[in-house]
Structures are given as structure tokens and as C-alpha cells.
Design an enzyme around this catalytic site. Structure first.
Site, PDB file in Angstrom:
ATOM      1  N   HIS A 107       0.858  -1.195   0.000  1.00 22.98           N
ATOM      2  CA  HIS A 107       0.000   0.000   0.000  1.00 22.98           C
ATOM      3  C   HIS A 107       0.892   1.242   0.000  1.00 22.98           C
ATOM      4  O   HIS A 107       1.423   1.634   1.054  1.00 22.98           O
ATOM      5  CB  HIS A 107      -0.906   0.017   1.238  1.00 22.98           C
ATOM      6  CG  HIS A 107      -1.911  -1.084   1.289  1.00 22.98           C
ATOM      7  ND1 HIS A 107      -3.010  -1.124   0.451  1.00 22.98           N
ATOM      8  CD2 HIS A 107      -1.996  -2.181   2.085  1.00 22.98           C
ATOM      9  CE1 HIS A 107      -3.733  -2.201   0.725  1.00 22.98           C
ATOM     10  NE2 HIS A 107      -3.145  -2.857   1.700  1.00 22.98           N
ATOM     11  N   HIS A 117      -0.562  -6.598  -5.241  1.00 26.01           N
ATOM     12  CA  HIS A 117      -0.674  -7.838  -4.471  1.00 26.01           C
ATOM     13  C   HIS A 117      -0.068  -8.971  -5.277  1.00 26.01           C
ATOM     14  O   HIS A 117      -0.170  -9.006  -6.504  1.00 26.01           O
ATOM     15  CB  HIS A 117      -2.146  -8.144  -4.187  1.00 26.01           C
ATOM     16  CG  HIS A 117      -2.426  -9.593  -3.916  1.00 26.01           C
ATOM     17  ND1 HIS A 117      -2.913 -10.441  -4.907  1.00 26.01           N
ATOM     18  CD2 HIS A 117      -2.281 -10.347  -2.802  1.00 26.01           C
ATOM     19  CE1 HIS A 117      -3.048 -11.656  -4.388  1.00 26.01           C
ATOM     20  NE2 HIS A 117      -2.679 -11.632  -3.130  1.00 26.01           N
ATOM     21  N   HIS A 156       0.674  -5.692 -17.687  1.00 27.12           N
ATOM     22  CA  HIS A 156       0.134  -6.821 -18.438  1.00 27.12           C
ATOM     23  C   HIS A 156       1.135  -7.368 -19.452  1.00 27.12           C
ATOM     24  O   HIS A 156       1.094  -8.560 -19.766  1.00 27.12           O
ATOM     25  CB  HIS A 156      -1.181  -6.428 -19.118  1.00 27.12           C
ATOM     26  CG  HIS A 156      -2.350  -6.478 -18.184  1.00 27.12           C
ATOM     27  ND1 HIS A 156      -3.053  -7.625 -17.947  1.00 27.12           N
ATOM     28  CD2 HIS A 156      -2.904  -5.513 -17.400  1.00 27.12           C
ATOM     29  CE1 HIS A 156      -4.012  -7.383 -17.063  1.00 27.12           C
ATOM     30  NE2 HIS A 156      -3.944  -6.109 -16.717  1.00 27.12           N
ATOM     31  N   HIS A 186     -20.981  -7.621  -4.939  1.00 25.73           N
ATOM     32  CA  HIS A 186     -21.971  -6.736  -4.316  1.00 25.73           C
ATOM     33  C   HIS A 186     -21.840  -5.296  -4.811  1.00 25.73           C
ATOM     34  O   HIS A 186     -22.763  -4.494  -4.629  1.00 25.73           O
ATOM     35  CB  HIS A 186     -21.859  -6.783  -2.793  1.00 25.73           C
ATOM     36  CG  HIS A 186     -20.537  -6.343  -2.261  1.00 25.73           C
ATOM     37  ND1 HIS A 186     -19.385  -7.091  -2.409  1.00 25.73           N
ATOM     38  CD2 HIS A 186     -20.161  -5.226  -1.573  1.00 25.73           C
ATOM     39  CE1 HIS A 186     -18.376  -6.459  -1.840  1.00 25.73           C
ATOM     40  NE2 HIS A 186     -18.813  -5.325  -1.332  1.00 25.73           N
ATOM     41  N   GLY A 273      -7.754 -21.065  11.872  1.00 20.43           N
ATOM     42  CA  GLY A 273      -7.183 -20.501  13.088  1.00 20.43           C
ATOM     43  C   GLY A 273      -5.765 -20.017  12.896  1.00 20.43           C
ATOM     44  O   GLY A 273      -4.927 -20.121  13.797  1.00 20.43           O
ATOM     45  N   GLY A 274      -5.483 -19.488  11.707  1.00 23.31           N
ATOM     46  CA  GLY A 274      -4.141 -19.020  11.393  1.00 23.31           C
ATOM     47  C   GLY A 274      -3.745 -17.799  12.204  1.00 23.31           C
ATOM     48  O   GLY A 274      -4.512 -17.269  13.007  1.00 23.31           O
ATOM     49  N   ARG A 275      -2.538 -17.343  11.978  1.00 20.72           N
ATOM     50  CA  ARG A 275      -1.983 -16.218  12.737  1.00 20.72           C
ATOM     51  C   ARG A 275      -2.617 -14.920  12.238  1.00 20.72           C
ATOM     52  O   ARG A 275      -2.314 -14.430  11.152  1.00 20.72           O
ATOM     53  CB  ARG A 275      -0.471 -16.187  12.566  1.00 20.72           C
ATOM     54  CG  ARG A 275       0.239 -15.194  13.467  1.00 20.72           C
ATOM     55  CD  ARG A 275       1.742 -15.406  13.371  1.00 20.72           C
ATOM     56  NE  ARG A 275       2.457 -14.563  14.307  1.00 20.72           N
ATOM     57  CZ  ARG A 275       2.909 -13.338  14.022  1.00 20.72           C
ATOM     58  NH1 ARG A 275       2.709 -12.833  12.812  1.00 20.72           N
ATOM     59  NH2 ARG A 275       3.570 -12.640  14.928  1.00 20.72           N
TER      60      ARG A 275
END
Length: 315
Positions: A107, A117, A156, A186, A273-275
Site C-alpha cells: 500500500h 498484491h 500486463h 456486491h 485458526g491461522g496467525r
């Protein structure tokens, strides 16, 4: 689909080296800030059958040209694949697994530098008495605020060029997959201008091929560096003000919405249940949600919506 332990270790070594390479390239492009590393380990899953064991290296950079960035490596194991991993592969339900990968989100402070990303990953699903099932996945995508066509074309072109050695149909296939995946249903709009996205990769030309799949994953990871660094260096000196920052924060809200509602990696991490700190590292430092905001007709902000967010062929 048989895989050797040496193959798994080769992938892990390549991913660790890729994390180092990306961090070095981003520090050089930033020119101010340095990554801070947090090495973590989780050895005990406790009584939670979905909890993960394993560890990783979380690296975070703040306060420079990159307002907040993170480049994570993780190698985790679990007793049972979560629903997010078996939704498209129901035959894998109930298998134990190990997963490793490098995931990053950048960012920038300057609204004229796009958010970017990338993720490359490797899964092995195992079951007693049966051969392991393995696959590669990953990709990268670009989320600009005030885009320049030459930057998007460059992004690209790098994407296409890295795909060419693997077949003429690879770029169109994975470019479309990226367009379709990074879409906010949405909102009925894309998150950005796309790139590449692939998953469940094991075969080429109808034949299982570990080495070729592994090579493609490495090409995507290295391609991200080639794609993003020239854009950062080209735009980091562009003047900006309060108007541009406010719009950047507004569009960052779309990034948050996608990651929390649709992103398979985020959902996978939370379901197992990851970090949490590493999973939510992808969130921007500041984001806005302005009620029923609309761009002014003919403005640079409107041009993002009219000229860049609709799906199109860039090269």
C-alpha cells in the site's frame, strides 16, 4: 501425483529465496524504509482440529514511499482441510495437509502509485494409504487509484511475457481468471486492472508435470518484481494532495471489502485458526467508506471507473 520430500523442500527453499528477493527489490524501490521481520512458530494445535501448526517469517515495511507493506512466508500443517480449500475439490475433504507460500500486499503512500498484491503457494493434501495430492496456485494483480495507461500496459506485458514459454493460451486463460476472481459482486465492479491468477495447477498438455508447474510458480513470483518496481520508481515523485489521498482511502475500502468477503487466502487462514496478525497484514493502514459517493463527471476519479476498471485487453 506422487511427490517426494525432496520436491517439497525444493519448493520451500525457492519460496524463502523469493521472499528475500522481493523484499530487497521493494526496499531499493522505496528508498527510505526497511522491512522488519517477525519470525513465528506454532507447535501445538491444542484441541482444535482445524488449528494449524508450523511457522513463518512476516516482514512489514512502513513509513516510506510504501505507507504499509508486508511480504509473508509461511509453511503450515493441518489435520483437516477447511471448507474454503475443498469447495472446488470435494474429493479432498477430510485429508490432512501442508501449505506453504509467499503472500504480499503493498500500500503506497502516494496515490499515484497503485496498490499491488502477489501470492504464490503450494499445497499437499495427504491421506493414509493413498498418494498425496499436490497443486500450485498464485498470481498478482494491480489496484490503481489514478492510473496511467503505460503502467497498466507494462503490468500486463510482463504478465504475458512470463506466460509465453509455457504456452500461447496461458496468459489469456489466467488473465481472465484474474479478472473474474478479483470482482466485487456486491458492487458489480472490479477491484483493479487485473493481472494473473491460477490455482489447482498440476498438469500441462494433459500430463501431470511437477517441474513445469513449479517453474511457472517461480516465473510468476519473479514476474511480480519486474512488473511493479518500474511503476513505483516512475510515480513516486508525482505530487499529490488531500484530494488524491481522500480518494485513495475511499478506494482502499474496496480492497478491504474484497479481502474480508471473497479472498480465498484470507478465508482459509481465518477458518484454520491461522496467525491473525499475518493474515490481516494485507489491510491498508487507513480506509474510508463515504456514503453514496459519486465521482464528478469528467474528473480523474471518474476516469478510473470508465477507462480502467471495466475488463479489457491491455496487450
Amino acid at each position: 501425483m506422487t511427490i517426494k520430500e525432496d520436491d517439497i523442500q525444493s519448493v520451500k527453499s525457492a519460496l524463502l529465496a523469493l521472499q528475500d528477493k522481493i523484499c530487497n527489490a521493494l526496499e531499493a524501490a522505496d528508498g527510505k524504509a526497511k522491512f522488519v521481520e517477525d519470525v513465528w512458530n506454532r507447535e501445538d494445535a491444542g484441541n482444535n482440529p482445524m488449528a494449524l501448526t508450523g511457522g513463518g517469517r512476516t516482514r512489514v515495511l512502513t513509513g516510506g514511499t510504501i505507507e504499509k507493506g508486508g511480504v509473508n512466508f509461511s509453511h503450515v500443517k493441518g489435520a483437516k482441510l477447511p471448507a474454503s480449500a475443498t469447495a472446488n475439490r470435494p474429493e479432498l475433504e477430510g485429508r490432512s495437509f501442508q501449505a506453504m507460500g509467499v503472500s504480499l500486499v503493498i500500500h503506497p503512500e502516494n496515490p499515484y502509485i497503485p496498490t499491488s498484491h502477489a501470492n504464490v503457494r503450494f499445497f499437499v493434501a495427504e491421506k493414509d494409504g493413498e498418494d498425496p495430492v499436490w497443486w500450485f496456485g498464485g498470481g498478482f494483480d494491480l489496484t490503481p487509484f489514478y492510473p496511467f495507461e503505460e503502467d497498466v500496459v507494462h503490468w500486463h506485458q510482463v504478465s504475458k511475457d512470463l506466460c509465453v514459454p509455457f504456452g500461447e493460451d496461458v496468459y489469456p486463460k489466467y488473465k481472465k481468471w484474474c479478472d473474474d476472481y478479483f470482482f466485487l459482486k456486491h458492487r458489480n465492479e472490479t477491484r483493479g486492472v487485473g493481472g494473473l491468477f491460477f490455482d489447482d495447477l498440476t498438469s500441462w498438455d494433459g500430463k501431470v508435470d511437477f517441474q513445469r508447474s513449479f517453474d511457472f510458480m517461480k516465473a510468476v513470483g519473479n514476474g511480480y518484481i519486474e512488473a511493479v518496481v518500474p511503476i513505483i520508481e516512475r510515480r513516486k515523485g508525482t505530487p499529490w494532495g488531500e484530494r488524491e489521498k481522500k480518494f485513495q482511502c475511499y478506494r482502499r475500502g474496496r480492497y478491504v471489502e474484497f479481502n474480508l468477503v471473497f479472498d480465498r487466502g484470507t478465508i482459509f487462514g481465518l477458518q484454520t485458526g491461522g496467525r491473525t496478525e499475518s493474515i490481516l497484514m494485507s489491510m491498508p493502514p487507513v480506509a474510508h467508506w463515504d456514503y453514496d459517493w459519486q465521482p464528478e463527471p469528467g474528473s480523474p476519479e471518474e476516469r478510473l471507473y470508465t477507462d480502467f476498471l471495466p475488463h479489457r485487453d491491455w496487450v
